[in-house]
Enzyme design. Structure first.
Site, PDB file in Angstrom:
ATOM      1  N   PHE A  74       0.878  -1.181   0.000  1.00  0.00           N
ATOM      2  CA  PHE A  74       0.000   0.000   0.000  1.00  0.00           C
ATOM      3  C   PHE A  74       0.906   1.218   0.000  1.00  0.00           C
ATOM      4  O   PHE A  74       1.628   1.449   0.977  1.00  0.00           O
ATOM      5  CB  PHE A  74      -0.843  -0.082   1.282  1.00  0.00           C
ATOM      6  N   LEU A  84       1.064   4.983  -0.030  1.00  0.00           N
ATOM      7  CA  LEU A  84       0.413   6.285   0.143  1.00  0.00           C
ATOM      8  C   LEU A  84       1.437   7.355   0.540  1.00  0.00           C
ATOM      9  O   LEU A  84       1.503   8.423  -0.061  1.00  0.00           O
ATOM     10  CB  LEU A  84      -0.668   6.144   1.237  1.00  0.00           C
ATOM     11  N   SER A  85       2.285   7.061   1.544  1.00  0.00           N
ATOM     12  CA  SER A  85       3.136   8.082   2.162  1.00  0.00           C
ATOM     13  C   SER A  85       4.253   8.561   1.245  1.00  0.00           C
ATOM     14  O   SER A  85       4.777   7.808   0.426  1.00  0.00           O
ATOM     15  CB  SER A  85       3.784   7.532   3.438  1.00  0.00           C
ATOM     16  N   SER A 113       1.706  12.315   7.654  1.00  0.00           N
ATOM     17  CA  SER A 113       0.432  12.609   8.322  1.00  0.00           C
ATOM     18  C   SER A 113      -0.451  13.475   7.431  1.00  0.00           C
ATOM     19  O   SER A 113      -1.672  13.329   7.422  1.00  0.00           O
ATOM     20  CB  SER A 113       0.698  13.358   9.643  1.00  0.00           C
ATOM     21  N   TRP A 165       8.577   4.888   3.088  1.00  0.00           N
ATOM     22  CA  TRP A 165       8.037   4.107   4.220  1.00  0.00           C
ATOM     23  C   TRP A 165       7.102   3.023   3.720  1.00  0.00           C
ATOM     24  O   TRP A 165       6.112   2.724   4.379  1.00  0.00           O
ATOM     25  CB  TRP A 165       7.261   4.980   5.223  1.00  0.00           C
ATOM     26  N   ILE A 166       7.357   2.450   2.562  1.00  0.00           N
ATOM     27  CA  ILE A 166       6.400   1.502   2.003  1.00  0.00           C
ATOM     28  C   ILE A 166       6.737   0.079   2.459  1.00  0.00           C
ATOM     29  O   ILE A 166       7.750  -0.510   2.061  1.00  0.00           O
ATOM     30  CB  ILE A 166       6.352   1.605   0.461  1.00  0.00           C
ATOM     31  N   ASP A 215      -9.866   2.734   7.419  1.00  0.00           N
ATOM     32  CA  ASP A 215     -10.914   2.503   8.431  1.00  0.00           C
ATOM     33  C   ASP A 215     -11.041   1.017   8.747  1.00  0.00           C
ATOM     34  O   ASP A 215     -11.266   0.623   9.888  1.00  0.00           O
ATOM     35  CB  ASP A 215     -12.274   2.999   7.931  1.00  0.00           C
ATOM     36  N   GLU A 264      -0.099   4.171   9.830  1.00  0.00           N
ATOM     37  CA  GLU A 264      -1.562   4.228   9.613  1.00  0.00           C
ATOM     38  C   GLU A 264      -2.203   5.331  10.449  1.00  0.00           C
ATOM     39  O   GLU A 264      -3.290   5.174  10.982  1.00  0.00           O
ATOM     40  CB  GLU A 264      -2.209   2.864   9.851  1.00  0.00           C
ATOM     41  N   GLU A 316      -1.445  11.248  17.454  1.00  0.00           N
ATOM     42  CA  GLU A 316      -1.976  12.617  17.458  1.00  0.00           C
ATOM     43  C   GLU A 316      -3.020  12.780  16.350  1.00  0.00           C
ATOM     44  O   GLU A 316      -4.029  13.475  16.520  1.00  0.00           O
ATOM     45  CB  GLU A 316      -0.838  13.636  17.249  1.00  0.00           C
TER      46      GLU A 316
HETATM   47  C1  LIG Z   1       7.254   0.883  10.164  1.00  0.00           C
HETATM   48  C2  LIG Z   1       6.458   1.758   9.249  1.00  0.00           C
HETATM   49  C3  LIG Z   1       5.725   1.194   8.218  1.00  0.00           C
HETATM   50  C4  LIG Z   1       5.018   2.002   7.328  1.00  0.00           C
HETATM   51  N1  LIG Z   1       4.339   1.432   6.284  1.00  0.00           N
HETATM   52  C5  LIG Z   1       3.702   2.223   5.389  1.00  0.00           C
HETATM   53  C6  LIG Z   1       3.067   1.657   4.227  1.00  0.00           C
HETATM   54  O1  LIG Z   1       3.068   0.442   4.024  1.00  0.00           O
HETATM   55  N2  LIG Z   1       2.479   2.496   3.336  1.00  0.00           N
HETATM   56  C7  LIG Z   1       2.455   3.848   3.513  1.00  0.00           C
HETATM   57  O2  LIG Z   1       1.903   4.548   2.673  1.00  0.00           O
HETATM   58  N3  LIG Z   1       3.044   4.420   4.605  1.00  0.00           N
HETATM   59  C8  LIG Z   1       3.663   3.643   5.533  1.00  0.00           C
HETATM   60  N4  LIG Z   1       4.276   4.208   6.637  1.00  0.00           N
HETATM   61  C9  LIG Z   1       4.277   5.652   6.781  1.00  0.00           C
HETATM   62  C10 LIG Z   1       3.453   6.145   7.949  1.00  0.00           C
HETATM   63  O3  LIG Z   1       2.087   6.049   7.669  1.00  0.00           O
HETATM   64  C11 LIG Z   1       3.929   7.568   8.261  1.00  0.00           C
HETATM   65  O4  LIG Z   1       5.219   7.446   8.826  1.00  0.00           O
HETATM   66  C12 LIG Z   1       3.003   8.280   9.222  1.00  0.00           C
HETATM   67  O5  LIG Z   1       1.797   8.623   8.575  1.00  0.00           O
HETATM   68  C13 LIG Z   1       3.651   9.560   9.782  1.00  0.00           C
HETATM   69  O6  LIG Z   1       4.167  10.338   8.741  1.00  0.00           O
HETATM   70  P1  LIG Z   1       5.646  10.923   8.846  1.00  0.00           P
HETATM   71  O7  LIG Z   1       6.570   9.795   9.166  1.00  0.00           O
HETATM   72  O8  LIG Z   1       5.904  11.697   7.615  1.00  0.00           O
HETATM   73  O9  LIG Z   1       5.611  11.871  10.104  1.00  0.00           O
HETATM   74  P2  LIG Z   1       5.076  13.371  10.123  1.00  0.00           P
HETATM   75  O10 LIG Z   1       3.854  13.504   9.290  1.00  0.00           O
HETATM   76  O11 LIG Z   1       6.230  14.274   9.875  1.00  0.00           O
HETATM   77  O12 LIG Z   1       4.644  13.489  11.638  1.00  0.00           O
HETATM   78  C14 LIG Z   1       5.611  13.436  12.690  1.00  0.00           C
HETATM   79  C15 LIG Z   1       4.907  13.466  14.009  1.00  0.00           C
HETATM   80  O13 LIG Z   1       4.205  14.683  14.161  1.00  0.00           O
HETATM   81  C16 LIG Z   1       3.083  14.500  14.982  1.00  0.00           C
HETATM   82  N5  LIG Z   1       1.891  14.944  14.268  1.00  0.00           N
HETATM   83  C17 LIG Z   1       1.547  14.707  12.995  1.00  0.00           C
HETATM   84  N6  LIG Z   1       0.358  15.280  12.682  1.00  0.00           N
HETATM   85  C18 LIG Z   1      -0.054  15.898  13.796  1.00  0.00           C
HETATM   86  C19 LIG Z   1      -1.206  16.674  14.140  1.00  0.00           C
HETATM   87  N7  LIG Z   1      -2.177  16.898  13.248  1.00  0.00           N
HETATM   88  N8  LIG Z   1      -1.287  17.184  15.386  1.00  0.00           N
HETATM   89  C20 LIG Z   1      -0.304  16.958  16.297  1.00  0.00           C
HETATM   90  N9  LIG Z   1       0.793  16.226  16.044  1.00  0.00           N
HETATM   91  C21 LIG Z   1       0.926  15.709  14.815  1.00  0.00           C
HETATM   92  C22 LIG Z   1       3.018  12.983  15.280  1.00  0.00           C
HETATM   93  O14 LIG Z   1       3.622  12.723  16.543  1.00  0.00           O
HETATM   94  C23 LIG Z   1       3.840  12.381  14.186  1.00  0.00           C
HETATM   95  O15 LIG Z   1       4.400  11.120  14.537  1.00  0.00           O
HETATM   96  C24 LIG Z   1       5.003   3.403   7.529  1.00  0.00           C
HETATM   97  C25 LIG Z   1       5.728   3.963   8.584  1.00  0.00           C
HETATM   98  C26 LIG Z   1       6.461   3.165   9.423  1.00  0.00           C
HETATM   99  C27 LIG Z   1       7.232   3.814  10.538  1.00  0.00           C
END
Ligand SMILES: Cc1cc2nc3c(=O)[nH]c(=O)nc-3n(C[C@H](O)[C@H](O)[C@H](O)COP(=O)(O)OP(=O)(O)OC[C@H]3O[C@@H](n4cnc5c(N)ncnc54)[C@H](O)[C@@H]3O)c2cc1C
Length: 395
Positions: free
Chosen positions: A129, A131-132, A138, A162-163, A244, A368, A372
């Site tokens: 999947f 997406l990121s 986030s 991060w896939i 969901d 996922e 926060e």
């Molecule tokens: C082991 C692992 C597997 C993953 N697998 C997949 C995958 O298969 N497919 C995929 O698409 N993605 C995947 N991801 C990505 C994952 O969904 C993102 O890492 C996650 O959504 C957070 O995005 P970011 O790392 O860019 O952190 P950022 O968006 O930079 O956020 C950093 C931190 O800021 C804080 N934060 C964020 N938003 C808010 C808010 N609105 N209010 C307050 N605080 C906030 C949170 O503490 C967050 O952890 C994976 C990540 C990991 C670590």
């Protein structure tokens, strides 16, 4: 022995109770313990074993080789919880077959479902999947990978990071900007085979608890229109509806880790002798054990409420799914931290079950939707419900 009393809760039917016993039995003999030195090979092997054991049938609908008419979230949660208790990578391998193909199960055309879902259930194709992005984790609506119409298809350019299963997947469900509207309104979803020219794995990412993870690049990567999922512009809805379904299952995996941590701790506290008796005889220790059990039961109630609500109706269960994921992952982290503490020095010895759990649970509070983000989702849902009631003049 793990506590199985929750299986008597009214959220479950007899088929769920039977399944939990079967998966528990199979897990003990076929997925645990596993080799973490070569995670790619281990994950491929686990996918094959889970397929042979019939467990992957729960990741797709019955019409395509699955076990139930549509994805049954209680089943997904029970399987994840059970596998996670034995082996984190087995849970990961199972979960990714579901998440990676989930958008196809929910939104795919007949042709798309027939082409991918039976192979997922039989372990012949590994799913992912995507997406990121580096600047859109986030903040999903900020994603920049572009898909531009070109004759009979779309051309993708950009990068995903991060896939999970990146590097070993046979296909990726990829979300890209097609520009029907601003932000979240201009995204679409595509199925992209791993061997499509223009798609490459540019980096493998090592984690504190290893699983296959990569950064992907799309350079003039041409995808036929037949691989567009749903309609152009529906990508955000497809991603969120898929999440969901799978968010409660992340809570379930956390629950499995937490239950294992409590089991390990009960055994240790009952047998470790100090100050002339067992560790478990100390009241402060009993207080911790009680808090751990309480946190686990509260998490289980939220996880299985969300799963039951999803199975019982056709409405999206955004609030319940977010609550389940948020509480169960945070609670599991606290339970496992207590488990490490009650093991003393043993708890930080590399390879000890509670030391592994301590590393394995951490990412669940981030992916996922970080905790926060789940809080924001819950707050928006309850504020919207409140505003609706006020508009209807309800007190
Ligand atoms: C082991 C692992 C597997 C993953 N697998 C997949 C995958 O298969 N497919 C995929 O698409 N993605 C995947 N991801 C990505 C994952 O969904 C993102 O890492 C996650 O959504 C957070 O995005 P970011 O790392 O860019 O952190 P950022 O968006 O930079 O956020 C950093 C931190 O800021 C804080 N934060 C964020 N938003 C808010 C808010 N609105 N209010 C307050 N605080 C906030 C949170 O503490 C967050 O952890 C994976 C990540 C990991 C670590």
């Amino acid at each position: 022995m793990p506590d199985r009393s929750f299986l008597a809760w009214p959220f479950f039917e007899e088929r769920h109770r039977a399944l939990a016993a079967d998966v528990g039995h199979l897990s003990g003999i076929s997925v645990s313990p596993t080799d973490h030195a070569d995670v790619d090979a281990t994950c491929r092997r686990l996918v094959r074993r889970l397929a042979e054991a019939g467990i992957l049938r729960h990741t797709v609908p019955a019409a395509y080789g699955g076990a139930s008419e549509r994805l049954d979230v209680r089943t997904l949660c029970l399987v994840r919880e059970t596998l996670a208790r034995f082996e984190a990578l087995a849970d990961f391998a199972f979960a990714m077959q579901g998440l990676g193909s989930g958008a196809i199960s929910l939104f795919g055309s007949e042709e798309q479902r027939s082409a991918y879902l039976p192979a997922v259930a039989q372990g012949r194709k590994i799913a992912a999947f995507a997406l990121s992005e580096e600047a859109a984790g986030s903040d999903v609506a900020a994603l920049a990978t572009k898909a531009e119409p070109d004759g009979t298809g779309f051309v993708l350019n950009g990068a995903k990071t991060w896939i999970s299963n990146g590097g070993i997947a046979d296909f990726y469900v990829v979300f890209a900007r097609t520009g029907e509207g601003p932000g979240a309104k201009g995204l679409s979803a595509f199925i992209v085979d791993a061997d499509t020219p223009g798609l490459s794995v540019v980096e493998r990412i090592a984690l504190i608890a290893p699983h296959p993870l990569a950064t992907l690049r799309f350079e003039d990567c041409r995808v036929p229109r037949a691989r567009l999922l749903g309609e152009p512009g529906q990508g955000f809805r497809i991603a969120m509806a898929t999440l969901d379904v799978f968010r409660p299952t992340v809570g379930a995996a956390a629950l499995g880790f937490a239950r294992r941590a409590l089991d390990e701790t009960l055994t240790r506290a009952s047998t470790r002798q100090l100050f002339g008796g067992a560790l478990a005889e100390l009241q402060m220790v009993q207080g911790k054990l009680a808090d751990m059990a309480l946190a686990i039961d509260a998490a289980a109630l939220l996880v299985y409420r969300a799963a039951w609500a999803q199975d019982a109706g056709s409405e999206r269960i955004t609030r319940e799914a977010a609550m389940a994921k948020l509480h169960a992952t945070e609670a599991a982290q606290a339970v496992i931290d207590d488990a490490v503490q009650l093991h003393g020095g043993l708890g930080v010895v590399a390879g000890h079950p509670v030391e592994r759990l301590y590393r394995e649970v951490r990412a669940l509070r981030i992916y996922e939707g970080a905790s926060e983000v789940q809080r924001v989702v819950i707050a928006r849902q309850i504020l919207a419900a409140h505003a609706k009631e006020r508009a209807q003049g309800l007190p």
